[in-house]
Design a protein around this motif. Structure first.
Motif, short mmCIF file in Angstrom:
data_model
loop_
_atom_site.label_atom_id
_atom_site.label_comp_id
_atom_site.label_asym_id
_atom_site.label_seq_id
_atom_site.Cartn_x
_atom_site.Cartn_y
_atom_site.Cartn_z
N VAL A 1 34.00 9.13 -31.07
CA VAL A 1 33.53 7.60 -30.16
C VAL A 1 33.50 6.46 -31.40
O VAL A 1 34.01 5.02 -30.72
CB VAL A 1 32.13 7.55 -30.46
CG1 VAL A 1 31.15 6.15 -29.86
CG2 VAL A 1 31.49 8.71 -28.74
N ARG B 1 36.86 4.51 -20.47
CA ARG B 1 36.07 5.36 -19.11
C ARG B 1 35.18 6.17 -19.82
O ARG B 1 35.07 6.78 -21.48
CB ARG B 1 36.84 5.89 -18.90
CG ARG B 1 37.82 4.78 -17.75
CD ARG B 1 38.67 5.76 -16.41
NE ARG B 1 37.58 6.47 -15.72
CZ ARG B 1 36.85 6.31 -14.35
NH1 ARG B 1 37.55 5.24 -13.83
NH2 ARG B 1 36.22 7.31 -14.26
N ASP B 2 33.76 7.14 -19.05
CA ASP B 2 32.95 7.86 -20.14
C ASP B 2 33.56 9.00 -19.58
O ASP B 2 32.49 10.29 -20.28
CB ASP B 2 31.62 7.29 -19.45
CG ASP B 2 30.96 5.97 -19.55
OD1 ASP B 2 31.60 6.01 -20.96
OD2 ASP B 2 29.85 5.67 -19.21
N ASP B 3 34.21 9.47 -18.49
CA ASP B 3 34.44 10.88 -18.09
C ASP B 3 35.36 11.21 -18.83
O ASP B 3 36.57 11.94 -18.39
CB ASP B 3 34.52 11.08 -16.89
CG ASP B 3 35.86 10.00 -16.20
OD1 ASP B 3 36.39 9.15 -16.98
OD2 ASP B 3 35.78 10.18 -14.86
N TRP B 4 35.28 11.68 -20.02
CA TRP B 4 35.78 12.64 -21.25
C TRP B 4 34.95 13.38 -21.66
O TRP B 4 33.66 13.22 -21.88
CB TRP B 4 37.00 12.31 -22.00
CG TRP B 4 35.80 11.22 -22.57
CD1 TRP B 4 35.96 8.91 -21.89
CD2 TRP B 4 35.76 10.66 -23.72
NE1 TRP B 4 35.27 8.42 -23.38
CE2 TRP B 4 34.50 9.48 -24.53
CE3 TRP B 4 35.59 11.94 -25.42
CZ2 TRP B 4 34.17 9.22 -25.80
CZ3 TRP B 4 35.04 11.63 -26.12
CH2 TRP B 4 34.31 10.53 -26.63
N ALA C 1 33.55 17.26 -17.44
CA ALA C 1 32.91 16.15 -16.46
C ALA C 1 32.63 16.12 -15.35
O ALA C 1 31.15 16.30 -14.26
CB ALA C 1 32.89 14.97 -17.05
N LEU D 1 29.29 14.84 -23.41
CA LEU D 1 30.15 14.12 -23.22
C LEU D 1 29.71 12.95 -23.69
O LEU D 1 28.52 11.98 -23.81
CB LEU D 1 29.39 13.91 -21.42
CG LEU D 1 29.34 15.37 -20.39
CD1 LEU D 1 28.96 14.66 -19.67
CD2 LEU D 1 31.41 15.18 -20.18
N GLU E 1 41.63 9.00 -19.36
CA GLU E 1 39.95 8.58 -19.73
C GLU E 1 39.04 8.29 -20.85
O GLU E 1 38.92 6.75 -21.13
CB GLU E 1 38.79 9.12 -18.72
CG GLU E 1 39.12 9.69 -17.62
CD GLU E 1 40.27 10.39 -17.32
OE1 GLU E 1 40.73 10.51 -16.01
OE2 GLU E 1 40.85 11.65 -18.19
N TYR E 2 39.44 8.79 -21.76
CA TYR E 2 39.36 7.80 -23.31
C TYR E 2 39.47 7.41 -23.83
O TYR E 2 39.38 5.50 -24.27
CB TYR E 2 39.51 9.44 -24.18
CG TYR E 2 39.31 9.21 -25.71
CD1 TYR E 2 37.95 9.39 -26.22
CD2 TYR E 2 40.28 8.84 -26.84
CE1 TYR E 2 37.71 8.55 -28.07
CE2 TYR E 2 40.34 8.77 -27.85
CZ TYR E 2 38.89 8.43 -28.65
OH TYR E 2 38.51 8.30 -29.81
N ALA F 1 30.21 10.16 -24.05
CA ALA F 1 30.28 8.50 -24.09
C ALA F 1 28.76 8.07 -23.61
O ALA F 1 28.73 7.43 -23.54
CB ALA F 1 31.60 8.21 -23.14
N VAL F 2 28.42 9.64 -22.69
CA VAL F 2 27.47 9.28 -22.09
C VAL F 2 25.77 9.65 -23.15
O VAL F 2 24.74 9.92 -22.61
CB VAL F 2 26.87 9.25 -20.80
CG1 VAL F 2 28.02 8.60 -19.70
CG2 VAL F 2 27.29 10.92 -20.70
#
Length: 258
Positions: free
Chosen positions: A28, A99-102, A175, A121, A94-95, A123-124
């Motif tokens: 992140v 996006r969030d789905d990594w 994911a 995950l 995705e990264y 990102a979430v």
């Protein structure tokens, strides 16, 4: 730091969780720095997370084997019963796209079985492990199936049609598996080929949650093989396993007979 309490030895599952979470925070931070274009960002993230995971595991579990997507393998793991199998960044595309789905995968195979796993995950802000899976929610009919954003398998599309299911495109294999664990989907069927690091940790988490996990012929998934390629897998609610396996067998039989 992995452990703020000097002298405390983390259990395997706690270690997997902490490693996945710290690697996720590093990823992140790299992404939020805003210094890289998409392609270079993925490479920078992979390198950073891998360096941390490899160093930490060699320091904290020096007697165990290690297999990482981003590390050359010298073959020494093949003679060991306990092997950590990690994917520092699953879903590089995705990264890089924001996006969030990594995900980050930290798994431990014992005697070839995916026994311990943590999937973060970042990102979430979510991490699930083989020691902390939530209870499975109420079953939904017709089922939802998570599939690749870019190359959904023909078998998955055919199964969805037969079961009148809904296809949900998604990035990382981790994911997708976590979507089934959390009840956001019921089936994850993949026949396009993966590698051990793509699914060892997700399989351990899914199995601990009470999901069906297998190859698409119903045979067990095995890890720490000389050839790390995994042709296919099925992660799904147990209630759908028999139907999905039967449809895949029928599809395979039709191809062989044509």
């Amino acid at each position: 730091m992995i452990d703020a309490s000097p002298g405390r030895v983390l259990s395997d599952v706690d270690l997997a969780v902490r490693l996945a979470e710290v690697a996720g925070k590093l990823l992140v931070s790299v992404r939020s720095a805003g210094m890289f274009e998409a392609g270079a960002l993925g490479a920078a993230g992979d390198h950073t997370a891998n360096a941390f995971l490899v160093h930490a595991l060699r320091a904290l579990r020096p007697d165990d084997g290690l297999l990482s997507e981003e590390m050359s393998c010298d073959g020494s793991r093949l003679g060991q019963d306990r092997v950590w199998i990690v994917d520092p960044l699953d879903g590089t595309r995705e990264y890089g796209e924001g996006r969030d789905d990594w995900a980050v995968h930290v798994g431990l195979a014992v005697d070839g079985v995916a026994t311990i796993g943590a999937v973060a995950l970042p990102a979430v802000g979510l991490t699930l492990s083989s020691g902390s899976s939530p209870p499975l929610p109420a079953l939904r009919h017709p089922p939802r199936m998570v599939v690749s954003r870019t190359r959904p398998a023909a078998e998955a599309i055919a199964v969805a049609e037969r079961l009148r299911g809904e296809l949900i495109p998604m990035g990382s294999a981790g994911a997708k598996a976590i979507a089934v664990v959390r009840g956001e989907a019921e089936i994850y069927l993949h026949t396009g080929g993966q590698y051990e690091w793509d699914n060892c940790a997700p399989v351990a988490v899914a199995a601990a949650a009470g999901l069906h996990v297998s190859r698409v012929d119903g045979s067990p998934l095995r890890y720490n093989a000389h050839d790390t390629y995994v042709p296919d897998l099925l992660i799904c609610r147990p209630e759908f396993a028999e139907d999905v396996l039967a449809i895949v067998r029928e599809l395979a039989g039709g191809r062989s007979g044509s």
